[in-house]
Design a protein around this motif. Sequence first.
Motif, PDB file in Angstrom:
ATOM      1  N   GLN A 154      49.219  38.384  52.899  1.00 10.87           N
ATOM      2  CA  GLN A 154      49.511  37.906  51.536  1.00 10.87           C
ATOM      3  C   GLN A 154      49.634  39.156  50.682  1.00 10.87           C
ATOM      4  O   GLN A 154      48.722  39.981  50.654  1.00 10.87           O
ATOM      5  N   GLY A 155      50.766  39.311  50.003  1.00  5.93           N
ATOM      6  CA  GLY A 155      50.999  40.544  49.259  1.00  5.93           C
ATOM      7  C   GLY A 155      51.386  40.329  47.816  1.00  5.93           C
ATOM      8  O   GLY A 155      51.775  39.235  47.392  1.00  5.93           O
ATOM      9  N   GLY A 156      51.294  41.417  47.077  1.00  7.42           N
ATOM     10  CA  GLY A 156      51.687  41.438  45.669  1.00  7.42           C
ATOM     11  C   GLY A 156      51.103  42.699  45.063  1.00  7.42           C
ATOM     12  O   GLY A 156      50.535  43.530  45.781  1.00  7.42           O
ATOM     13  N   GLY A 157      51.208  42.834  43.754  1.00  6.50           N
ATOM     14  CA  GLY A 157      50.610  43.983  43.089  1.00  6.50           C
ATOM     15  C   GLY A 157      49.123  43.764  42.852  1.00  6.50           C
ATOM     16  O   GLY A 157      48.635  42.629  42.938  1.00  6.50           O
ATOM     17  N   THR A 158      48.399  44.834  42.521  1.00  8.51           N
ATOM     18  CA  THR A 158      46.949  44.707  42.296  1.00  8.51           C
ATOM     19  C   THR A 158      46.627  43.808  41.099  1.00  8.51           C
ATOM     20  O   THR A 158      45.514  43.314  40.993  1.00  8.51           O
ATOM     21  N   ASP A 159      47.594  43.583  40.226  1.00  7.16           N
ATOM     22  CA  ASP A 159      47.345  42.667  39.102  1.00  7.16           C
ATOM     23  C   ASP A 159      47.189  41.222  39.573  1.00  7.16           C
ATOM     24  O   ASP A 159      46.808  40.360  38.792  1.00  7.16           O
ATOM     25  N   LEU A 160      47.476  40.969  40.849  1.00  3.43           N
ATOM     26  CA  LEU A 160      47.365  39.596  41.369  1.00  3.43           C
ATOM     27  C   LEU A 160      46.101  39.366  42.200  1.00  3.43           C
ATOM     28  O   LEU A 160      45.850  38.260  42.661  1.00  3.43           O
ATOM     29  N   VAL A 161      45.296  40.436  42.389  1.00 10.73           N
ATOM     30  CA  VAL A 161      44.095  40.289  43.230  1.00 10.73           C
ATOM     31  C   VAL A 161      43.221  39.153  42.692  1.00 10.73           C
ATOM     32  O   VAL A 161      42.792  38.268  43.429  1.00 10.73           O
ATOM     33  N   PHE A 162      42.984  39.204  41.374  1.00 16.93           N
ATOM     34  CA  PHE A 162      42.215  38.139  40.718  1.00 16.93           C
ATOM     35  C   PHE A 162      42.876  37.806  39.399  1.00 16.93           C
ATOM     36  O   PHE A 162      43.260  38.704  38.671  1.00 16.93           O
ATOM     37  N   PRO A 163      43.007  36.547  39.054  1.00 15.89           N
ATOM     38  CA  PRO A 163      42.576  35.363  39.816  1.00 15.89           C
ATOM     39  C   PRO A 163      43.604  34.862  40.839  1.00 15.89           C
ATOM     40  O   PRO A 163      43.263  34.044  41.681  1.00 15.89           O
ATOM     41  N   HIS A 164      44.856  35.365  40.783  1.00 12.87           N
ATOM     42  CA  HIS A 164      45.927  34.671  41.514  1.00 12.87           C
ATOM     43  C   HIS A 164      45.656  34.525  43.018  1.00 12.87           C
ATOM     44  O   HIS A 164      45.685  33.416  43.554  1.00 12.87           O
TER      45      HIS A 164
ATOM     46  N   ASP B 151      34.800  26.043  46.856  1.00 16.62           N
ATOM     47  CA  ASP B 151      35.163  27.027  47.891  1.00 16.62           C
ATOM     48  C   ASP B 151      33.963  27.927  48.184  1.00 16.62           C
ATOM     49  O   ASP B 151      33.618  28.791  47.372  1.00 16.62           O
ATOM     50  N   PRO B 152      33.316  27.732  49.330  1.00 19.89           N
ATOM     51  CA  PRO B 152      32.131  28.546  49.630  1.00 19.89           C
ATOM     52  C   PRO B 152      32.467  30.037  49.705  1.00 19.89           C
ATOM     53  O   PRO B 152      31.591  30.880  49.514  1.00 19.89           O
ATOM     54  N   ALA B 153      33.737  30.340  49.962  1.00 21.42           N
ATOM     55  CA  ALA B 153      34.122  31.757  50.095  1.00 21.42           C
ATOM     56  C   ALA B 153      34.703  32.301  48.795  1.00 21.42           C
ATOM     57  O   ALA B 153      35.306  33.377  48.798  1.00 21.42           O
ATOM     58  N   PHE B 154      34.519  31.588  47.686  1.00 22.70           N
ATOM     59  CA  PHE B 154      35.129  32.056  46.433  1.00 22.70           C
ATOM     60  C   PHE B 154      34.627  33.465  46.103  1.00 22.70           C
ATOM     61  O   PHE B 154      33.421  33.702  46.063  1.00 22.70           O
ATOM     62  N   GLY B 155      35.535  34.370  45.884  1.00 20.60           N
ATOM     63  CA  GLY B 155      35.165  35.763  45.585  1.00 20.60           C
ATOM     64  C   GLY B 155      35.383  36.692  46.763  1.00 20.60           C
ATOM     65  O   GLY B 155      35.373  37.913  46.615  1.00 20.60           O
ATOM     66  N   ALA B 156      35.605  36.118  47.938  1.00 21.88           N
ATOM     67  CA  ALA B 156      35.707  36.954  49.143  1.00 21.88           C
ATOM     68  C   ALA B 156      36.995  37.776  49.186  1.00 21.88           C
ATOM     69  O   ALA B 156      37.032  38.866  49.750  1.00 21.88           O
ATOM     70  N   GLU B 157      38.042  37.265  48.577  1.00 23.19           N
ATOM     71  CA  GLU B 157      39.314  37.999  48.639  1.00 23.19           C
ATOM     72  C   GLU B 157      39.286  39.196  47.698  1.00 23.19           C
ATOM     73  O   GLU B 157      39.623  40.307  48.082  1.00 23.19           O
ATOM     74  N   SER B 158      38.824  38.976  46.451  1.00 24.82           N
ATOM     75  CA  SER B 158      38.836  40.071  45.468  1.00 24.82           C
ATOM     76  C   SER B 158      37.592  40.942  45.570  1.00 24.82           C
ATOM     77  O   SER B 158      37.624  42.105  45.170  1.00 24.82           O
TER      78      SER B 158
END
Length: 412
Positions: free
Chosen positions: A242-252, A163-170
């Motif tokens: 895409q939602g959830g708690g901050t405990d899901l930012v990485f890695p989920h 995934d060239p964008a790995f890391g972009a979400e977190s």
Amino acid sequence: MRAWPSPEIPRLAVQGPPVAVHDTSINARVTPSPEGPARMYVCGITPYDATHIGHAATYVGFDLLHRAWRNAGHDVTYVQNVTDVDDPLLERAAKVHVDWVELAERETELFRQDMTALRVVPPAHYVGAVESIPLVVALIERLHAVGSIYQVETDLYFSVGADPAFGAESGLDRATMLEIFPERGGDPDREGKRDPLDCIVWRGAREGEPSWPSPWGPGRPGWHIECTAIALEYLGGDFEVQGGGTDLVFPHHEMGAGHAQVADPGTRFAQTYVHAGMVAYDGEKMSKSRGNLVFVSALRNSDVDPMAIRLVLLRHHYRSDWEWLDAELWDAVDTLAQWRRALALGAGAPALPVVARVLSALADDLDAPAAGAAVQAWVDATLGHDALADASDAEAALTMYSVLDAALGLAL
Ligand code: 5CA
Ligand code: ZN
């Protein structure tokens, strides 16, 4: 899977403004502008214990977004999963000598009752991991076809390097990822992995664990890919939130985005990643694994008004981290009694400006505390009037009942 019944939601006479939310991936505020229905996926529970206040805070937070979108004139397609097969569920079932299916069904049913009591609008699609196994298998096959899957013994891993964008979400650097990964279900030290951060997508059958057939032998889905497969099936790519708690930012959520973007290069998984803050109790994050829990059902069983629980949650901004204090619950009980006294008068201070203030506070990154303050100002003005003559609005209570219910989910 069956969701829970929807509360009646009053239609407001005025439309709310477009809704801005904070996007974790760019650390800035954005205003999604859906052309069709607004599409939202929120990560659901792992049903091995009852709903605690932390879960409730997250789901009430996203319920505010659901309601704000509806009040802004959008239809909403809301999807939520249930992680009804995963390590923590199987471990708990073994520990308490209960069949894992029974445990998952029982806790999911309790969650439905808690969400109903808290007047959370249900998802249109409430989807279990077990029932989604064919979707997971099909997604792994797509990832396999583009060379991003490899095998370690009987398990399959996803190469984050694909995934060239790995890391972009977190937005996390590699050192931080490596630190968090093992704390949240990752196995960086497993021998045979190409990159310590690669995540499992198919776990080959183990003695005593449930398994399902697949082209790579019997096993069960990895956690992250479950959510990716469900979201893509029911919402398609490039959905709004895409939602959830901050405990899901990485890695989920990082892995989820990675799976989707490698399977379909050029299409974003979600446009926006929205995360709710963590609720603590006794000084630490409330979590099933730590056991420092306040259960919604336990409060309900001791005759606490669910609307008072909801008001406590609304008094904290969804993105803040906060600690549950019993005193705030008793304060919310008193506040609701006062609000009900004001509403019982029928007439009151002009309500239409309050409606506008409530809707615009919620459209401003779901600022429920500010919306609550606008309601409190109306209550103070209404109870403070000696003679509800000139400045009085004969329909005030009706208008206030509607906005409290439609925007904040408080049925008083
Ligand atoms: N089944 C996975 C998501 S696919 C899961 O994280 N399940 S959970 O039961 O652990 O959490 C359910 C939801 O509640 C998640 O969105 C999680 O981020 C959120 N959550 C968990 N603990 C807290 C807490 N202490 N405060 C706020 N939200 C929480
Ligand atoms: Zn999830």
